[in-house]
Design a protein around this motif. Structure first.
Motif, short mmCIF file in Angstrom:
data_model
loop_
_atom_site.label_atom_id
_atom_site.label_comp_id
_atom_site.label_asym_id
_atom_site.label_seq_id
_atom_site.Cartn_x
_atom_site.Cartn_y
_atom_site.Cartn_z
N TYR A 1 9.97 7.00 2.46
CA TYR A 1 10.38 7.75 3.65
C TYR A 1 9.35 8.84 3.97
O TYR A 1 8.95 9.04 5.13
N ALA A 2 8.84 9.53 2.94
CA ALA A 2 7.84 10.58 3.14
C ALA A 2 6.53 9.99 3.65
O ALA A 2 5.87 10.56 4.53
N PHE A 3 6.17 8.83 3.13
CA PHE A 3 4.93 8.17 3.54
C PHE A 3 4.99 7.71 4.99
O PHE A 3 4.05 7.85 5.75
N CYS B 1 9.84 1.15 8.80
CA CYS B 1 9.43 2.50 9.17
C CYS B 1 10.60 3.33 9.71
O CYS B 1 10.59 4.56 9.61
N ASN B 2 11.56 2.67 10.30
CA ASN B 2 12.69 3.37 10.90
C ASN B 2 13.92 3.40 10.01
O ASN B 2 14.98 3.87 10.44
N GLN C 1 0.81 -1.22 0.00
CA GLN C 1 0.00 0.00 0.00
C GLN C 1 0.85 1.27 0.00
O GLN C 1 0.34 2.37 -0.23
N ILE C 2 2.14 1.16 0.27
CA ILE C 2 3.03 2.33 0.26
C ILE C 2 3.16 2.83 -1.17
O ILE C 2 3.37 2.04 -2.09
N PRO C 3 3.02 4.13 -1.40
CA PRO C 3 3.14 4.68 -2.76
C PRO C 3 4.45 4.27 -3.43
O PRO C 3 5.52 4.38 -2.83
N GLY C 4 4.35 3.79 -4.66
CA GLY C 4 5.53 3.41 -5.43
C GLY C 4 5.99 1.99 -5.19
O GLY C 4 6.95 1.53 -5.82
N VAL C 5 5.32 1.28 -4.28
CA VAL C 5 5.74 -0.08 -3.94
C VAL C 5 4.72 -1.09 -4.48
O VAL C 5 3.55 -1.04 -4.14
N GLY C 6 5.17 -1.99 -5.31
CA GLY C 6 4.32 -3.08 -5.79
C GLY C 6 4.74 -4.39 -5.17
O GLY C 6 5.42 -4.42 -4.14
N LYS C 7 4.36 -5.51 -5.81
CA LYS C 7 4.66 -6.82 -5.25
C LYS C 7 6.16 -7.09 -5.16
O LYS C 7 6.67 -7.56 -4.14
N THR C 8 6.87 -6.77 -6.25
CA THR C 8 8.30 -7.07 -6.29
C THR C 8 9.06 -6.28 -5.24
O THR C 8 9.87 -6.83 -4.48
N LYS C 9 8.81 -4.96 -5.18
CA LYS C 9 9.53 -4.12 -4.22
C LYS C 9 9.13 -4.47 -2.78
O LYS C 9 9.95 -4.39 -1.86
#
Length: 218
Positions: free
Chosen positions: A216-218, A196-197, A173-181
């Motif tokens: 990081y922004a998310f 998160c850290n 659900q993180i922007p820019g992140v799909g299954k592979t990432k």
């Protein structure tokens, strides 16, 4: 009832219900994956792994009446596996799709994937099998690594979280992140807490500068 471990799927194979032998899906899957047919799968149409199976709802099923709804409920109640529902969404069946989506996703809590026809369904199953194999390989790596640190309860906890589908879905659900990432991030950091850290520099090593900034922004 189909329970976890009751059907053993060889690595990289798919077990299909005997009723699909000779179908368009079966013909299109030949040469792409190793397909085995078996009787006695009950409501299950395809087993992708020991813990993941598919129920297929055709256009004809949707138009015929409410029997498919009873199949869905029985499918959900009978299995202790990860249930995926594939539904044919065409011009004829489109009027029924929202009701099916509400039943499958909101009421029964299963994954629903629409396809236009059996040809598209075969492509989807091939992609799902590839994902299951990749995911299983990464889990095997984590388990092998955890053997070297079996006395460290913190590392065991971090490794086990990769096996949780809910954690994997959350990272996606993180922007820019799909299954592979998402797989790469969980393999590297082991838990959402560590992710998160993580610093931008640490994230860049896994997903590159642009996506690292978004995470990081998310």
């Amino acid at each position: 009832p189909v329970t976890a471990g009751s059907v053993v799927v060889p690595y990289g194979h798919v077990i299909g219900n005997e009723k699909w032998r000779g179908s368009e899906i079966a013909q299109r899957l030949q040469g792409k994956i190793r397909l085995i047919f078996e009787d006695g799968l009950g409501l299950v149409d395809f087993h992708l792994s020991n813990r993941t199976c598919i129920l297929y709802i055709s256009e004809a099923d949707l138009v015929a009446g409410d029997e498919f709804k009873r199949r869905l409920v029985r499918f959900r109640n009978a299995i202790s596996l990860g249930g995926i529902v594939i539904v044919e969404k065409t011009q004829i069946s489109d009027q029924y799709f929202l009701a099916v989506q509400k039943l499958v996703v909101l009421e029964l809590g299963m994954v629903l994937l629409p396809v236009a026809n059996q040809g598209e369904a075969s492509q989807l199953i091939t992609q799902l099998v590839s994902f299951v194999v990749t995911y299983g390989f990464l889990l095997l790596q984590v388990r092998e690594q955890s053997k070297d640190h079996s006395r460290n309860p913190f590392i065991r906890k971090q490794c086990s979280q990769l096996a949780e589908p809910s954690v994997f879905r959350t990272v996606q659900q993180i922007p820019g992140v799909g299954k592979t990432k998402a797989l790469l991030l969980l393999q590297q950091f082991g838990s959402i807490h560590r992710l998160c850290n993580a610093s931008v520099k640490e994230l860049e090593l896994v997903v590159g500068q642009t996506v690292a900034q978004q995470i990081y922004a998310f």
